[in-house]
Design a protein around this motif. Structure first.
Motif: not given
Length: 415
Positions: A132-157
């Motif tokens: 999501a971050a890559a596609i948004c950036l290439k298309a000129g968008n900023a991204s706000l990524l709200r993943g699940s609590r179960s993947a919180a550590r992975s997503n944060a890193v």
């Protein structure tokens, strides 16, 4: 929590304004830096993911959900390559969708421009964070990524690594931000940040998607569940059909493009059912079948209406014999979620009737349903698979993350 989300959105808007003026070279340099940093930091990512997986198992999370959450070196390499693939794609921003010269001499061009700020609300699957971050950036968008609590550590890193890489290339780090999943209210605040967030995309189970669609005040692109069908026609090559059914169902059961229902024409049922039942059982698939399937093997369970309508995301499948291609179409139109359907046939007439008759985002002819994927379609990666009909449908890549503006050039014309 509301102020936390809104502050992140404000910073994202400022970053998006900078990104809108960035060149393709600027954006591609940031993406390549992100990909390299992800690979170099594989150990950090896997350490965080191990903790997420351990916590999920301790909570009794089903294994099919664990599969979507779990990362290994190969999966990290794969989503990092997806980021590189996005960098290699043409920049959609500035693409002329249509243009003409009006009778009064005005030159009219409709061009692609960024959406602005895109919020993602998603479950499990930390690879979505990078995609999501890559596609948004290439298309000129900023991204706000709200993943699940179960993947919180992975997503944060993953987000921390990408932000550092982006900042090192000179673009604002705030083009990529993580929204905390520790409190459920952050998702609500994100989907109701109208005026700060331009678009929200939910990606996950039916419950999550329904909640976002019903409660969001920000425009939503709905990514739907995958009650996916494979229909084996009377004129099918049965060896091909067997390969397609097994791949569609068993290649990876926990994803939305895995087959969940099998339909077989009565003309080939006597020959095909024993083969497909044996092959599915060999792969550990539980079959919920009609009387024709049950007659083949006592292990086949009686199918129910609920089973026909279920996205199993596991080693289970509903199965039925139908009398014609029209019967298959009618069954699919009743139970399908509109994601992907497949027909196996050597008949051009049957294929044409099927592709026109079903109403889904993707229709396969003599190919596995597992190909409904942004990467497989050549989009580099995907931000999700839309099952709605407005603006975007099917795997969503760069173009779907843009809107358009009209540039009108004259030499003094007045109305």
């Amino acid at each position: 929590m509301k102020e936390h989300v809104h502050d992140a959105a404000r910073r994202a808007r400022e970053a998006a304004a900078v990104l809108a003026l960035a060149t393709r070279a600027d954006k591609d340099a940031a993406l390549i830096a992100m990909a390299e940093a992800l690979v170099q930091s594989t150990g950090r990512i896997l350490e965080a993911n191990d903790a997420d997986v351990a916590a999920a198992r301790a909570d009794g999370t089903p294994e099919n959900v664990i599969d979507r959450l779990a990362l290994d070196e190969g999966r990290v390499t794969s989503f990092a390559q997806g980021v590189r693939d996005v960098a290699a794609l043409p920049d959609p921003v500035g693409e002329v969708v249509r243009g003409s010269t009006l009778p009064n001499g005005l030159e009219l061009r409709q061009i692609r421009v960024p959406m602005g700020v895109i919020g993602m609300i998603y479950e499990g699957r930390p690879n979505v964070t990078a995609d999501a971050a890559a596609i948004c950036l290439k298309a000129g968008n900023a991204s706000l990524l709200r993943g699940s609590r179960s993947a919180a550590r992975s997503n944060a890193v993953i987000v921390e690594i990408m932000r550092e890489a982006v900042a090192a290339t000179g673009l604002p780090a705030d083009v990529v931000q993580a929204i905390s999943a520790e409190d459920r209210s952050t998702a609500t605040h994100l989907m109701q940040a109208r005026g700060l967030v331009d678009l929200v995309i939910p990606r996950g189970g039916a419950g999550l998607i329904r909640t976002v669609v019903e409660e969001s005040t920000v425009p939503v692109i709905e990514t739907g569940t995958g009650n996916v069908h494979v229909y084996v026609d009377a004129d099918a090559d049965l060896d091909m059909a067997l390969d397609i059914v097994i791949n569609s169902k068993t290649h990876r059961t926990s994803v939305c493009n895995a087959a969940e229902s099998l339909l077989v024409h009565k003309a080939v049922a006597d020959e095909f059912l024993p083969r497909v039942v044996a092959a599915l059982r060999e792969h550990g698939v539980v079959i919920h079948g009609d009387p024709a399937f049950m007659a083949v093997d006592p292990a086949v369970q009686a199918v129910t209406e609920e089973a026909y309508a279920t996205e199993f995301l596991a080693s289970e499948i509903s199965a039925r014999v139908v009398g014609s291609v029209d019967d298959a179409i009618a069954h699919i139109r009743r139970y399908s979620s509109g994601h992907t359907e497949a027909i196996v046939t050597r008949s051009l007439e049957a294929a044409h009737r099927f592709t026109r008759g079903v109403d889904s985002a993707a229709v396969m002819v003599n190919a596995s349903t597992r190909f409904t994927d942004g990467g497989e379609f050549g989009f580099g990666a995907e931000i999700g698979i839309s099952t709605q009909k407005l603006h975007a449908r099917g795997p969503m890549g760069l173009q779907e993350m843009t809107t358009t503006t009209y540039i009108v050039t004259g030499d003094g014309q007045v109305r």
